[in-house]
Design an enzyme around this catalytic site. Structure first.
Site, mmCIF file in Angstrom:
data_model
loop_
_atom_site.group_PDB
_atom_site.id
_atom_site.type_symbol
_atom_site.label_atom_id
_atom_site.label_comp_id
_atom_site.label_asym_id
_atom_site.label_seq_id
_atom_site.Cartn_x
_atom_site.Cartn_y
_atom_site.Cartn_z
ATOM 1 N N GLU A 8 -4.816 -10.423 10.485
ATOM 2 C CA GLU A 8 -3.899 -11.577 10.534
ATOM 3 C C GLU A 8 -4.241 -12.454 9.330
ATOM 4 O O GLU A 8 -4.794 -13.545 9.458
ATOM 5 C CB GLU A 8 -4.009 -12.370 11.841
ATOM 6 C CG GLU A 8 -2.847 -13.369 11.944
ATOM 7 C CD GLU A 8 -2.944 -14.350 13.092
ATOM 8 O OE1 GLU A 8 -3.191 -13.928 14.222
ATOM 9 O OE2 GLU A 8 -2.764 -15.554 12.825
ATOM 10 N N HIS A 10 -2.969 -14.018 5.659
ATOM 11 C CA HIS A 10 -1.660 -14.403 5.160
ATOM 12 C C HIS A 10 -1.597 -14.618 3.650
ATOM 13 O O HIS A 10 -2.599 -14.936 3.023
ATOM 14 C CB HIS A 10 -1.197 -15.668 5.873
ATOM 15 C CG HIS A 10 -1.226 -15.515 7.366
ATOM 16 N ND1 HIS A 10 -0.503 -14.546 8.018
ATOM 17 C CD2 HIS A 10 -1.903 -16.192 8.331
ATOM 18 C CE1 HIS A 10 -0.731 -14.650 9.323
ATOM 19 N NE2 HIS A 10 -1.578 -15.624 9.541
ATOM 20 N N HIS A 165 3.550 -13.199 15.484
ATOM 21 C CA HIS A 165 2.748 -14.338 15.007
ATOM 22 C C HIS A 165 3.423 -15.646 15.408
ATOM 23 O O HIS A 165 4.648 -15.720 15.477
ATOM 24 C CB HIS A 165 2.615 -14.254 13.479
ATOM 25 C CG HIS A 165 1.693 -15.276 12.913
ATOM 26 N ND1 HIS A 165 2.114 -16.554 12.605
ATOM 27 C CD2 HIS A 165 0.376 -15.221 12.623
ATOM 28 C CE1 HIS A 165 1.071 -17.237 12.149
ATOM 29 N NE2 HIS A 165 0.012 -16.456 12.141
ATOM 30 N N ASP A 288 -7.485 -14.758 10.292
ATOM 31 C CA ASP A 288 -6.414 -15.753 10.114
ATOM 32 C C ASP A 288 -6.644 -16.530 8.810
ATOM 33 O O ASP A 288 -6.402 -17.732 8.730
ATOM 34 C CB ASP A 288 -6.286 -16.719 11.296
ATOM 35 C CG ASP A 288 -4.872 -17.280 11.448
ATOM 36 O OD1 ASP A 288 -4.034 -17.043 10.563
ATOM 37 O OD2 ASP A 288 -4.614 -17.962 12.456
#
Ligand code: ZN
Length: 328
Positions: A8, A10, A165, A288
């Site tokens: 996850e 980004h 998400h 994340d």
């Protein structure tokens, strides 16, 4: 632990500020996040320092799903996938992979875009940022809607996972947060929004029609391992027509059709609860990044009180199997 896989994680292109407005976020924090969203070299240095072998990139929220014009959404998704392939993954091909950005505003084009990303660009699945805006900022469509069927058919055919998400609640559904805007995003609203969306998928019968589908949730399942047993227990007493057309209990889908990642959660108690509910075969390591720091999450994971067998499964083996990371 070496060679962890994180998924996850980004990115954002300078051509499309996908992260949207962050009025409730501290400017100094967000400036650094945005800088890191747009580069990959420092990211790989952080991976080296923290035993992360492979990172799977995704366009940050609200991304394509926030576009109110479907044609713009289709064009943006294609451009972002090309950007991720050519400018990010190609810089570190041994260390980076990507999820496709798709335009759920147009499910047929989303299906085509996903197929192109997987077959031509080598992407490993899709990441969808919550609900999709249809026409204006207060109109949403969720992924259980019958119109999304062409997208799910393609997902099923390609046998790739979809990462669901979070994004913040619709502007006209934020009454409960008034006066406490800091709760709208990752602090709280993200989890409520995404857990409810995931519940819609389970109750809709989607996984009865396509039992092979895999959906990934971050943040150790957005609270669902803790709350879903109670939901299931109480749904027994609700009139059947008020909770979808699912054939199996919701916890069955959570254990069989979902994978849950550790993104943004470095709390051993929460991981142990999740392990008891779904087992190590359905939990995946994630950070994340760059909203969270690899330097905080990876050392916690490497030392948290679980068996070494489970650490290997969660840290890399489950992801290697799910994404066929031995193939390229
Ligand atoms: Zn995230």
């Amino acid at each position: 632990m070496d060679d962890k896989v994180a998924l996850e994680e980004h990115y954002e292109s300078p051509d499309f500020p996908a992260s949207g407005s962050h009025e409730f976020t501290r400017p100094d924090y967000f400036a650094e996040v945005q800088r890191r969203l747009r580069e990959v070299d420092q990211r790989v240095e952080d991976m080296d320092r923290n035993g992360i072998g492979i990172t799977i990139l995704s366009l940050t929220q609200p991304g394509i799903e926030g576009a109110t014009d479907p044609r713009e959404a289709v064009d943006l998704a294609r451009r972002m996938n090309d950007h991720a392939a050519e400018r990010l993954v190609a810089r570190h091909p041994d260390r980076l992979r990507a999820f496709a950005a798709v335009p759920p505003q147009d499910p047929e084009r989303a299906a085509e875009g996903l197929e192109r990303a997987v077959r031509d660009l080598g992407f490993v699945g899709a990441l969808v940022n919550g609900y999709t805006n249809i026409g204006d900022e207060n109109t949403a469509r969720y992924l259980d809607h019958p119109e999304t069927a062409p997208f799910w058919q393609q997902v099923d055919e390609l046998r790739v996972p979809v990462y669901l998400h979070p994004r913040i609640p619709l502007p006209n559904q934020q009454r409960i947060y008034q006066g406490y805007d800091g709760l709208l995003g990752s602090a709280w609203g993200f989890g409520v929004e995404t857990a409810t969306h995931a519940m819609r998928l389970m109750l809709s019968g989607l996984f009865d029609r396509c039992p092979g589908l895999t959906v990934i949730l971050g943040h150790l399942g957005e609270g669902l391992p803790f709350t879903l047993p109670r939901t299931e227990h109480r749904l027994r007493h609700q009139r059947p027509e008020t909770h979808g057309s699912h054939q199996k209990p919701p916890t069955y889908y959570l254990r069989n059709n979902f994978f849950l990642t550790t993104s943004g959660v470095f709390r051993s108690q929460t991981l142990l609860n999740t392990l008891l509910e779904v087992g190590a075969d359905h939990i995946l390591f994630s950070v994340d990044y760059p909203y969270e720091s690899m330097d905080e999450l990876a050392p916690w994971f490497d030392e948290c009180p679980i068996s070494e067998n489970d650490r290997v499964k969660i840290g890399r083996a489950d992801a290697q199997r799910l994404f066929h990371l031995d193939r390229r």
